[in-house]
Design an enzyme around this catalytic site. Structure first.
Site, mmCIF file in Angstrom:
data_model
loop_
_atom_site.group_PDB
_atom_site.id
_atom_site.type_symbol
_atom_site.label_atom_id
_atom_site.label_comp_id
_atom_site.label_asym_id
_atom_site.label_seq_id
_atom_site.Cartn_x
_atom_site.Cartn_y
_atom_site.Cartn_z
ATOM 1 N N GLY A 113 9.784 63.253 7.763
ATOM 2 C CA GLY A 113 10.317 62.347 6.747
ATOM 3 C C GLY A 113 11.801 62.571 6.513
ATOM 4 N N GLU A 168 -8.355 70.249 17.821
ATOM 5 C CA GLU A 168 -7.414 70.653 18.862
ATOM 6 C C GLU A 168 -7.490 72.152 19.141
ATOM 7 O OE1 GLU A 168 -4.455 66.927 17.840
ATOM 8 O OE2 GLU A 168 -4.020 68.900 16.990
ATOM 9 N N ASP A 207 4.320 64.093 3.574
ATOM 10 C CA ASP A 207 3.067 64.664 3.077
ATOM 11 C C ASP A 207 3.097 64.949 1.581
ATOM 12 O OD1 ASP A 207 2.345 64.592 5.697
ATOM 13 O OD2 ASP A 207 2.007 66.738 5.948
#
Lengths: 451, 451
Positions: B21, B176, B313
């Site tokens: 961001g 993952e 976030d």
């Protein structure tokens, strides 16, 4: 842990240390009719000649490290143990790690050297040396952190101290560090800061002898000095460091002593043998030299114990030339191969010749396009020497582990003048940049260091 | 530190946080008529979606990190500050770091999230999460160290605990990690050990909901589960972790509770907002959600303070769809670009539209050749999804920093089934492998941990 000795009557060769000496011995014994155990406290072989590149953000730790298990994958007779040998019993032929033991028929000791501060061990937390990955990451944090601290500092004197980098010791490691830091200041970081001019950084290379790279030919020392000066390094010879404190180093030149304020002090001045040399000396009476290196016989075994060999930096080999062989990778590699061949010859009942080192030359890199190479019969400088250095290192790097990525990283850095690996890691924050939070290694033994 | 505000009347935009961001906002404001300051506590932007690859030894930290100064080199209006903001005074428009302050005209907060143990913070030292480079290196040490410890362990039960890997949380990170560890055990490390069979390792992926990857379409969750099972992962859904101790995890399935002995427990279960969200809530009365995220207006500013924006976030954006936007990189990037455009529009007197997220799809990788991709209008699985994942990540990686080396490293790993970055670092020795010396991060706040 399974002790191969107890399983059958095949001789058990144990190598302690996975550096150049130990690893070349292990590879050469991979097809021999022996059980082989390689013990190292780390799970990787470190390509130490390029450690200064990690310290200065050129490559990443993994780029110059090869997992031992991977490198020895094809040795079907070899087990790798991650452990630290603490004691040797040469008469019972036993190694001790903590509360466990391992027996051997033939022992190859190749545990190398560590930094040496000549009785000033308290300098270690201020002026770190360069032997391990952790050392290199600490230096990287200190170097890049110093530029960050200078950027924030408004007091001109304190700012100057942050922009002063002192490298103690003008051997190959000191020369390489000084050159790489000068390139950072004068080229890589030049446009990255708003409040400081990184080209004003002072990079001081201090050497006690009358020239840098003392073991090389005098004309190469001179050329290295002029190349470093061109890069922006201030080379000071006949200069002794008499004190190191947090924020300053005291230097003596002749009769004058002066204080140089500097927040980044890097140690490249001396090494001493790892502690197993001393253990061997106590248990077998084998002589050790002033730096703790084990004085070996002409076949690299030790007096009275024909089944114990010492190779690499830990060994002092005095049977060739008028000085012991230097502590460099080619010596260790050749010693490792020699001992492996000696063991194989012995198993076949063949006779042995003494060890003889074939010196292919010495080389030190100064910066992009600049190096010095001493081949004995020929001396190289400038870009030719630099290309020789590059190809020699790539050759050895890819021999183990096909590290072609390093080659590409070099090429990329070379053309972009970039430093991709310039992370400041190891602390979650850099609240205020001080020697304390620029960090010390986790394993640093000195209790004086604040965390 | 120079405060740009005091220099002239050009507006001063301050961005806190150099994640996706903050960095996208900074890049988009590089040509705007403002003074720009980007503050981060680290000197690099971290490509977090690939952090699991550092944790499992596929790439090096520097491969997924871009120096902030380098990335913002072309922003002539931008200064980068390495610092941690501790307080905000929204009425006086001041930020505090330690004993210094910096004034702003417009503030963009983008400090992200950290792990969350839902009130069981004592689990943190045993079951590390994955948010920083240090977290990833700690996980790498634990994972590779566990195989080494198993190799030395002769007690079958203890050996089994070393070969049991528990991943708590079935979101993309958990999936993952589980897939990558399964590939290590079943493929990469298969031939490297002499006393253990790494394919006997148990990799347990625990998820509290009724399926893994809960935000995805059910058929993709099912495919991910079957792909993971094929790789050798034991997927357990509707499974809650009720306790974590050194060496075991307690799990509840329905009414039954059982103890699973495991020496490697990895946390991928929850996040909470960084502490500046709370600060903003206290100082401005802006509402925060249960995880501490700041509930923002439809233009990403906060109620009552049109010059304070919260993105990434840390923000909870509830003006689109029936749930807040997820905490993923594409949301943060688009929010950063939107706020930059908003500020530029404002300077020109142009009108603004509310923020609107364009969802290009979600994706999670399971292993080599396996991934799931949800494009909304189309769902992909298998090798097509994997290639989509690879190219999407390469695209974003090279956008910042031309990390073509990562691409080559992936290619190399893919064809050789190698893991070049499998170093166990951070401790100089591995005398005996225990959770203590497998390590904790240097900055871990829990005092209970032995060093």
């Amino acid at each position: 842990m399974v002790d191969p000795k107890t399983q059958d009557s095949i001789p058990h060769v144990v190598i302690v240390g996975g550096g150049f000496g130990g690893l070349y011995a292990a590879q050469a014994l991979g097809n021999a009719p022996v059980k082989l155990t390689l013990i190292d406290k780390r799970n990787f072989h470190l390509f130490q000649p390029l450690l200064y590149q990690v310290a200065t953000g050129i490559v990443s730790p993994a780029d110059i490290s090869s997992p031992l298990r991977l490198v020895l994958n094809n040795n079907k007779n070899t087990q790798v143990l991650l452990d630290r040998v603490t004691d040797i019993d040469p008469d019972r032929q036993l190694l001790t790690f903590g509360d466990r033991t391992l027996s051997y028929d033939t022992l190859i000791l190749a545990t190398g050297v560590k930094h040496h501060y000549f009785g000033n061990e308290q300098w270690q937390s201020i002026a770190p040396g360069l032997k391990t990955i952790e050392d290199a990451l600490l230096m990287r944090r200190r170097i890049y952190g110093a530029f960050e601290a200078a950027e924030k500092e408004t007091n001109p004197e304190k700012r100057k101290a942050w922009l002063t980098f002192v490298i103690v010791g003008g051997g190959p490691t000191g020369v390489e560090l000084a050159g790489a830091i000068a390139e950072l200041a004068h080229s890589v970081l030049k446009n990255d800061f708003h409040h400081i001019d990184t080209t004003e950084a002072e990079i001081l290379l201090l050497e006690g002898m009358d020239r840098i790279l003392p073991p090389y030919a005098p004309e190469l020392s001179a050329r290295a000095e002029s190349d470093l000066t061109d890069l922006g390094v201030n080379v000071q010879t006949k200069t002794l460091v008499t004190n190191v404190t947090e924020g300053a180093v005291t230097v003596r030149q002749g009769d004058t002593e002066k204080l140089v304020p500097a927040r980044t002090i890097l140690w490249a001045a001396g090494v001493k043998a790892s502690s197993l040399g001393k253990v061997l000396n106590e248990k077998t009476g084998v002589p050790i030299d002033r730096a703790g290196r084990v004085i070996v016989e002409n076949n690299l075994s030790i007096a009275g114990y024909p089944n114990i060999f010492v190779i690499g930096d830990l060994a002092s080999f005095n049977h060739q030339g008028d000085r012991p062989l230097p502590g460099v990778a080619p010596v260790a590699m050749q010693e490792g191969k020699y001992v492996a061949k000696w063991i194989k010859d012995e198993l076949c009942g063949r006779t042995h010749a003494p060890f003889c080192y074939h010196d292919a030359g010495s080389l030190a890199v100064i910066g992009d396009n600049a190096a010095v190479v001493d081949l004995g019969w020929m001396k190289l400088t400038g870009i030719i020497a630099w290309l020789t250095w590059v190809f020699a290192h790539i050759y050895y790097l890819i021999e183990f582990d096909n590290k072609l990525v390093v080659m590409l990283q070099w090429g990329w850095n070379y053309f972009t003048r970039g430093r991709g690996a310039r992370l400041i890691t190891g602390e979650d924050s850099l609240l205020t940049i001080t020697p304390e939070n620029l960090g010390t290694k986790e394993d640093l033994p000195l209790p004086a260091v604040k965390r």
